[in-house]
Design a protein around this motif. Structure first.
Motif, PDB file in Angstrom:
ATOM      1  N   UNK A 228      47.789  36.810  29.421  1.00 46.22           N
ATOM      2  CA  UNK A 228      46.827  37.995  29.994  1.00 46.22           C
ATOM      3  C   UNK A 228      45.420  37.363  30.357  1.00 46.22           C
ATOM      4  N   UNK A 229      44.815  38.364  31.098  1.00 45.37           N
ATOM      5  CA  UNK A 229      43.722  38.028  31.720  1.00 45.37           C
ATOM      6  C   UNK A 229      42.616  39.160  31.723  1.00 45.37           C
ATOM      7  N   UNK A 230      41.406  38.855  31.419  1.00 45.42           N
ATOM      8  CA  UNK A 230      40.466  39.962  31.030  1.00 45.42           C
ATOM      9  C   UNK A 230      40.186  40.865  32.479  1.00 45.42           C
ATOM     10  N   UNK A 231      39.424  41.848  32.392  1.00 46.86           N
ATOM     11  CA  UNK A 231      39.026  42.752  33.636  1.00 46.86           C
ATOM     12  C   UNK A 231      37.923  41.896  34.340  1.00 46.86           C
ATOM     13  N   UNK A 232      37.271  41.107  33.737  1.00 45.87           N
ATOM     14  CA  UNK A 232      36.629  40.571  34.397  1.00 45.87           C
ATOM     15  C   UNK A 232      37.024  39.388  35.318  1.00 45.87           C
ATOM     16  N   UNK A 233      38.178  39.153  35.200  1.00 48.98           N
ATOM     17  CA  UNK A 233      38.794  38.064  35.950  1.00 48.98           C
ATOM     18  C   UNK A 233      38.445  38.020  37.607  1.00 48.98           C
ATOM     19  N   UNK A 234      38.231  36.945  38.120  1.00 50.74           N
ATOM     20  CA  UNK A 234      37.888  36.777  39.473  1.00 50.74           C
ATOM     21  C   UNK A 234      39.086  36.491  40.391  1.00 50.74           C
ATOM     22  N   UNK A 235      39.021  36.497  41.495  1.00 52.06           N
ATOM     23  CA  UNK A 235      40.201  35.889  42.321  1.00 52.06           C
ATOM     24  C   UNK A 235      40.208  34.475  41.980  1.00 52.06           C
ATOM     25  N   UNK A 236      39.239  33.493  42.017  1.00 60.96           N
ATOM     26  CA  UNK A 236      39.228  32.250  41.758  1.00 60.96           C
ATOM     27  C   UNK A 236      39.964  32.069  40.409  1.00 60.96           C
ATOM     28  N   UNK A 237      39.746  32.631  39.467  1.00 59.89           N
ATOM     29  CA  UNK A 237      40.254  32.425  38.187  1.00 59.89           C
ATOM     30  C   UNK A 237      41.826  32.765  38.296  1.00 59.89           C
ATOM     31  N   UNK A 238      42.177  33.666  39.034  1.00 64.28           N
ATOM     32  CA  UNK A 238      43.608  33.970  39.168  1.00 64.28           C
ATOM     33  C   UNK A 238      44.485  32.881  39.829  1.00 64.28           C
ATOM     34  N   UNK A 239      43.763  32.250  40.658  1.00 59.79           N
ATOM     35  CA  UNK A 239      44.272  31.385  41.475  1.00 59.79           C
ATOM     36  C   UNK A 239      44.351  30.095  40.532  1.00 59.79           C
ATOM     37  N   UNK A 240      43.429  29.990  39.590  1.00 62.41           N
ATOM     38  CA  UNK A 240      43.660  28.687  38.700  1.00 62.41           C
ATOM     39  C   UNK A 240      44.865  29.128  37.831  1.00 62.41           C
ATOM     40  N   UNK A 241      45.205  30.225  37.385  1.00 60.11           N
ATOM     41  CA  UNK A 241      46.116  30.696  36.316  1.00 60.11           C
ATOM     42  C   UNK A 241      47.386  30.623  36.992  1.00 60.11           C
ATOM     43  N   UNK A 242      47.672  30.870  38.562  1.00 58.70           N
ATOM     44  CA  UNK A 242      48.941  30.693  39.128  1.00 58.70           C
ATOM     45  C   UNK A 242      49.272  29.082  39.107  1.00 58.70           C
ATOM     46  N   UNK A 243      48.124  28.546  39.537  1.00 55.67           N
ATOM     47  CA  UNK A 243      48.314  26.928  39.632  1.00 55.67           C
ATOM     48  C   UNK A 243      48.985  26.342  38.108  1.00 55.67           C
ATOM     49  N   UNK A 270      44.750  39.157  49.177  1.00 53.83           N
ATOM     50  CA  UNK A 270      44.208  40.207  50.063  1.00 53.83           C
ATOM     51  C   UNK A 270      42.533  40.023  50.085  1.00 53.83           C
ATOM     52  N   UNK A 271      42.214  40.057  48.519  1.00 53.83           N
ATOM     53  CA  UNK A 271      40.741  40.090  48.273  1.00 53.83           C
ATOM     54  C   UNK A 271      40.051  38.716  48.679  1.00 53.83           C
ATOM     55  N   UNK A 272      40.871  37.361  48.661  1.00 56.82           N
ATOM     56  CA  UNK A 272      40.196  36.262  48.946  1.00 56.82           C
ATOM     57  C   UNK A 272      40.483  35.940  50.469  1.00 56.82           C
ATOM     58  N   UNK A 273      40.710  36.697  51.255  1.00 60.77           N
ATOM     59  CA  UNK A 273      40.992  36.594  52.892  1.00 60.77           C
ATOM     60  C   UNK A 273      39.818  36.005  53.412  1.00 60.77           C
ATOM     61  N   UNK A 274      38.694  36.160  53.098  1.00 57.91           N
ATOM     62  CA  UNK A 274      37.542  35.606  53.145  1.00 57.91           C
ATOM     63  C   UNK A 274      37.485  34.362  52.606  1.00 57.91           C
ATOM     64  N   UNK A 275      36.551  33.405  53.034  1.00 57.63           N
ATOM     65  CA  UNK A 275      36.412  32.040  52.615  1.00 57.63           C
ATOM     66  C   UNK A 275      35.367  32.141  51.579  1.00 57.63           C
ATOM     67  N   UNK A 276      34.318  33.127  51.815  1.00 58.44           N
ATOM     68  CA  UNK A 276      33.112  33.194  51.266  1.00 58.44           C
ATOM     69  C   UNK A 276      33.248  33.074  49.711  1.00 58.44           C
ATOM     70  N   UNK A 278      31.482  34.222  47.405  1.00 57.29           N
ATOM     71  CA  UNK A 278      31.084  35.311  47.027  1.00 57.29           C
ATOM     72  C   UNK A 278      32.384  36.067  46.421  1.00 57.29           C
ATOM     73  N   UNK A 279      33.175  36.402  47.604  1.00 56.91           N
ATOM     74  CA  UNK A 279      34.497  36.948  47.207  1.00 56.91           C
ATOM     75  C   UNK A 279      35.108  36.444  45.997  1.00 56.91           C
ATOM     76  N   UNK A 280      35.230  35.203  45.940  1.00 60.15           N
ATOM     77  CA  UNK A 280      36.069  34.513  45.116  1.00 60.15           C
ATOM     78  C   UNK A 280      35.296  34.503  43.734  1.00 60.15           C
ATOM     79  N   UNK A 281      34.180  34.841  43.436  1.00 58.61           N
ATOM     80  CA  UNK A 281      33.490  34.781  42.313  1.00 58.61           C
ATOM     81  C   UNK A 281      33.375  35.975  41.624  1.00 58.61           C
ATOM     82  N   UNK A 282      33.725  37.098  42.371  1.00 58.51           N
ATOM     83  CA  UNK A 282      33.511  38.482  42.023  1.00 58.51           C
ATOM     84  C   UNK A 282      34.923  39.090  41.180  1.00 58.51           C
ATOM     85  N   UNK A 283      34.491  39.892  40.311  1.00 58.58           N
ATOM     86  CA  UNK A 283      35.479  40.234  39.487  1.00 58.58           C
ATOM     87  C   UNK A 283      36.735  41.082  40.624  1.00 58.58           C
TER      88      UNK A 283
END
Length: 350
Positions: A228-243, A270-276, A278-283
């Protein structure tokens, strides 16, 4: 009536008796699944056969009345004729008249009983059992015609029979059983595998039969075994979980470790389409978290599958009688109950 006329009536009555016996077993043995397609294509005999199967007790009353009348008439009509034909040669033996009458009666009774049992009962019964669908299409139309011709008598007999059955606290059924129970299907599958008629090396057929017996709690994954992952999980953390784990879907839990939904890898992309960064660090946005279908532990697995398909969700939240979430049900696990092991396409092999 001369002797040969009596013999002719014997043949006619045997034919009628065979008709009623065959019709009785055909109406009971035939399957709706074989007759309904013919009726839908416009076959009048198939439509009449379906009507007869839907009014089985009425048809049985008709058959029993016909069989009883034929059986009573067979001996009364044939006995004098056969008795007289046998009496003439028996008199040549020089026996007394009383002895000749007794012997002729016994021989007549044996002959008539044999003809009645074999040709009036067993042959039509076996034919109806062997080809019930063809038999009901051929015999149901004339049987229905007879039932309508003697409708008042048949209805009265059927009414009396139904009330007699109710005295035993059994509710009479009007329609013949035309489906198999789950236990019957399981027995058929098992016997077919033993005899080599059914090749189910993958166990798919057996799994389908057993599938309807299982409950949600039998397949659901307990919370303690989930990644499981907390509600504060960011797209970057999701990518690490997938890896790390390789799963494509992850359950999102709140501060009390209660599941609130799930996210799919595609949502992160979809959320991480932008390479910024900032998007990867937000929940993950709340709109990207899918709600799970609420289910009880005792829900039938087939009902759970239907609810999940209707809602378009891959995960379901499983609760006990107290309303506490105890597990999560994955659509993948339900499918595995039917077709065997299903691997997540993104799951990492170790």
């Amino acid at each position: 009536m001369n002797d040969w006329a009596g013999i002719l009536w014997l043949v006619v009555l045997l034919i009628f008796n065979a008709f009623f016996v065959g019709a009785e077993f055909a109406v009971i043995s035939a399957r709706r699944s074989q007759i309904e397609p013919l009726a839908e294509r416009g076959s009048r005999s198939a439509k009449t056969a379906l009507w007869a199967m839907e009014h089985a007790t009425l048809m049985l009353a008709t058959c029993q009345l016909g069989i009883t009348i034929c059986s009573l008439l067979i001996l009364n009509v044939s006995e004098p004729a056969i008795h007289h034909l046998l009496a003439v040669p028996l008199e040549w033996t020089g026996w007394a008249e009383a002895t000749v009458d007794v012997v002729a009666f016994i021989v007549t009774l044996v002959i008539v009983s044999y003809l009645h049992v074999v040709f009036g009962e067993m042959v039509p019964k076996n034919l109806a059992f062997s080809v019930p669908d063809r038999a009901v299409l051929m015999l149901a139309p004339p049987l229905v015609w007879v039932a309508k011709l003697f409708h008042p008598v048949i209805v009265a007999l059927n009414w009396l029979a139904n009330h007699a059955v109710r005295l035993f606290r059994v509710e009479p059924q009007d329609e013949a059983a035309s489906t198999f129970t789950l236990d019957e299907v399981a027995a058929i599958v098992n016997q077919s595998r033993i005899e080599g008629v059914l090749d189910d090396s993958a166990g798919t057929v057996a799994a389908v039969v057993e599938f309807t017996d299982k409950k949600v709690k039998d397949v659901a994954v307990p919370l303690a075994e989930l990644v499981t992952l907390p509600t504060t999980t960011t797209p970057a953390e999701i990518e690490r979980a997938v890896a790390k784990h390789g799963f494509s879907r992850y359950v999102i839990v709140d501060a009390e470790h209660t599941p609130v939904g799930y996210v799919h890898l595609k949502d992160v992309l979809r959320v991480a389409e932008a390479t910024d960064d900032v998007y990867l660090a937000r929940p993950i946005p709340a709109k990207r978290i899918h709600h799970m279908v609420p289910l009880q532990e005792g829900t039938d697995l087939e009902d759970a599958l239907a609810l999940m398909r209707q809602a378009g969700r891959h995960l379901a939240q499983v609760r006990n009688d107290a309303g506490v979430t105890t597990a999560v049900l994955f659509l993948e696990d339900i499918i595995e109950e039917l077709v065997g092991e299903v691997e997540d396409a993104t799951r990492r092999r170790r």
